[in-house]
Design a protein around this motif. Sequence first.
Motif, PDB file in Angstrom:
ATOM      1  N   ARG A 197      30.384 -49.276 -59.113  1.00 28.53           N
ATOM      2  CA  ARG A 197      31.480 -48.361 -59.405  1.00 28.53           C
ATOM      3  C   ARG A 197      32.301 -48.109 -58.146  1.00 28.53           C
ATOM      4  N   VAL A 198      33.599 -47.931 -58.321  1.00 31.69           N
ATOM      5  CA  VAL A 198      34.497 -47.565 -57.231  1.00 31.69           C
ATOM      6  C   VAL A 198      34.802 -46.083 -57.346  1.00 31.69           C
ATOM      7  N   THR A 199      34.733 -45.362 -56.227  1.00 32.30           N
ATOM      8  CA  THR A 199      34.994 -43.929 -56.222  1.00 32.30           C
ATOM      9  C   THR A 199      36.413 -43.656 -55.746  1.00 32.30           C
ATOM     10  N   SER A 200      36.776 -42.387 -55.734  1.00 33.57           N
ATOM     11  CA  SER A 200      38.137 -42.008 -55.343  1.00 33.57           C
ATOM     12  C   SER A 200      38.361 -42.097 -53.844  1.00 33.57           C
ATOM     13  N   HIS A 201      37.307 -42.310 -53.066  1.00 41.81           N
ATOM     14  CA  HIS A 201      37.438 -42.337 -51.612  1.00 41.81           C
ATOM     15  C   HIS A 201      37.361 -43.750 -51.054  1.00 41.81           C
ATOM     16  N   GLU A 202      37.750 -44.733 -51.863  1.00 44.93           N
ATOM     17  CA  GLU A 202      37.765 -46.133 -51.452  1.00 44.93           C
ATOM     18  C   GLU A 202      36.387 -46.587 -50.982  1.00 44.93           C
ATOM     19  N   THR A 203      35.371 -46.128 -51.684  1.00 43.96           N
ATOM     20  CA  THR A 203      34.024 -46.617 -51.469  1.00 43.96           C
ATOM     21  C   THR A 203      33.505 -47.187 -52.778  1.00 43.96           C
ATOM     22  N   ALA A 204      32.485 -48.027 -52.686  1.00 41.64           N
ATOM     23  CA  ALA A 204      31.850 -48.593 -53.868  1.00 41.64           C
ATOM     24  C   ALA A 204      30.374 -48.213 -53.866  1.00 41.64           C
ATOM     25  N   MET A 205      29.859 -47.876 -55.041  1.00 42.15           N
ATOM     26  CA  MET A 205      28.454 -47.554 -55.225  1.00 42.15           C
ATOM     27  C   MET A 205      27.852 -48.622 -56.127  1.00 42.15           C
ATOM     28  N   ALA A 206      26.751 -49.236 -55.685  1.00 40.20           N
ATOM     29  CA  ALA A 206      26.075 -50.254 -56.479  1.00 40.20           C
ATOM     30  C   ALA A 206      24.608 -49.900 -56.621  1.00 40.20           C
ATOM     31  N   SER A 207      24.024 -50.301 -57.759  1.00 42.86           N
ATOM     32  CA  SER A 207      22.636 -49.936 -58.026  1.00 42.86           C
ATOM     33  C   SER A 207      21.932 -51.030 -58.812  1.00 42.86           C
ATOM     34  N   THR A 208      20.642 -51.202 -58.505  1.00 39.58           N
ATOM     35  CA  THR A 208      19.716 -51.921 -59.371  1.00 39.58           C
ATOM     36  C   THR A 208      18.666 -50.903 -59.819  1.00 39.58           C
ATOM     37  N   SER A 209      17.596 -51.360 -60.415  1.00 35.51           N
ATOM     38  CA  SER A 209      16.587 -50.416 -60.892  1.00 35.51           C
ATOM     39  C   SER A 209      15.785 -49.789 -59.761  1.00 35.51           C
ATOM     40  N   LEU A 210      15.872 -50.351 -58.548  1.00 32.28           N
ATOM     41  CA  LEU A 210      15.053 -49.843 -57.446  1.00 32.28           C
ATOM     42  C   LEU A 210      15.841 -49.451 -56.204  1.00 32.28           C
ATOM     43  N   ARG A 211      17.155 -49.615 -56.217  1.00 27.65           N
ATOM     44  CA  ARG A 211      17.901 -49.383 -54.986  1.00 27.65           C
ATOM     45  C   ARG A 211      19.337 -48.982 -55.294  1.00 27.65           C
ATOM     46  N   VAL A 212      19.864 -48.073 -54.480  1.00 31.68           N
ATOM     47  CA  VAL A 212      21.267 -47.652 -54.562  1.00 31.68           C
ATOM     48  C   VAL A 212      21.905 -47.835 -53.195  1.00 31.68           C
ATOM     49  N   MET A 213      23.123 -48.379 -53.188  1.00 28.90           N
ATOM     50  CA  MET A 213      23.835 -48.624 -51.941  1.00 28.90           C
ATOM     51  C   MET A 213      25.283 -48.186 -52.095  1.00 28.90           C
ATOM     52  N   VAL A 214      25.842 -47.586 -51.044  1.00 30.30           N
ATOM     53  CA  VAL A 214      27.250 -47.190 -51.000  1.00 30.30           C
ATOM     54  C   VAL A 214      27.878 -47.861 -49.787  1.00 30.30           C
ATOM     55  N   PHE A 215      29.031 -48.527 -49.982  1.00 32.83           N
ATOM     56  CA  PHE A 215      29.689 -49.177 -48.850  1.00 32.83           C
ATOM     57  C   PHE A 215      31.184 -48.927 -48.884  1.00 32.83           C
ATOM     58  N   ASP A 216      31.799 -49.098 -47.718  1.00 37.24           N
ATOM     59  CA  ASP A 216      33.214 -48.824 -47.516  1.00 37.24           C
ATOM     60  C   ASP A 216      34.032 -50.036 -47.948  1.00 37.24           C
ATOM     61  N   LEU A 217      35.006 -49.837 -48.817  1.00 31.30           N
ATOM     62  CA  LEU A 217      35.834 -50.950 -49.278  1.00 31.30           C
ATOM     63  C   LEU A 217      36.898 -51.349 -48.256  1.00 31.30           C
TER      64      LEU A 217
END
Length: 403
Positions: free
Chosen positions: A257-277
Amino acid sequence: MISDVFRKAEKCSKRGNLSFFDIESTQVCSTWRAVSRSDLLWQNLTRRIWNREQLLLSHNTWREEFMYRHRTANNFRLHRYTYRTLQFVPGNQNNDNDGISCRRLALSDHYLAAGLSNGSVCLFHLPSRLHLSTFHPQHRDRLGRFSIAVSGIILSDTQVVFASLDGDIHVAIINHPNHPRRAHLGDVVNDGALVDFTGCNQWWVGLYAGVPGRAFHVWNSETEELVFVGGSLTNPEAVMGWHLLTDQVTEFVGRIRVTSHETAMASTSLRVMVFDLRNQGIVLGDEEFHRELVVGCVDASDESILLVDSRGLASVRRVGTLEEVCRFTVRGALQRDVLGCINGGNAIICTAGVIRVWNIEHGAYLYSFRDRIGDANAIVADERHVAACSRDATVHLWDFGAQ
């Protein structure tokens, strides 16, 4: 004074307190009356609370826009909506619709798009509730029975961008007679399966599974140029990614998913990651979980992320830090095919055909929808609508818009 107005306005909006904004009321102070005449103030409030940059066509001032959105948020809190079902004829080149299911849903101010397992996207006009058109991708040799199934949609009021599991990305102009244009030709062998796809005005973002070290693909949406490839998030899910191309797999491999702050959030069943676009190699947050997440419930809106684990414990996190804001319990989360989504104020989760709503500020349970839909394939929400598609290919639409 202005900063106090911002703080109080945001607090009242989230709680659905209308009295603060009723400037005709004798209880409102004269200072607020004077300040409230500034349309710039209403514009700033609307941008800050609802991340809106443009007026709806039916509104002439930012005050009208703000009041409409505030009353709509209050409708969500008070369980006020209208309910409709939408009908579509998906169709394909052989006019064979057997076994076609809805894989993805997307909302804009005026449209709803449904992405199907046969690669096509059906578009509905929300004000009229009519099925306007069906966009079909450019066909090529399949790399598996489900390789052309839609894996993500980016929808605005002018165009539809949609991707398929084989990595193809198409662009269709709404109300334009031409067929969709293929903007990117997928390469499954080198990239794996495109398991989820999303974006915004500036970026397209894809989550892949199947080839190590190539989980994330980022495109500049204006030039359609691929600007970043990398990431190991889905390395453990590589085999499952390949199976999506050939088997009827109901579980979600991953979400992005892309958020309003130009970051992306990605997830699998065991891990969540947020990175700067803007700086794609910069990881802002990364957390592993010992208890599996229900990937079909992972979603993000503005500054908030929704996560639900396999025991039914849901949490709302902040995008930038993954700090927990609140938590609540979801009944029935142990069942298969639990789906969830989030908007600016609410978490909406469907279990066994029942849709329930929680407030994401404090985690308070609010209510369940009166309408039962059976098992769902997809669900989506924005600040006005909630839409879901059930297994019988019926699209359900709930409208909380202020009248």
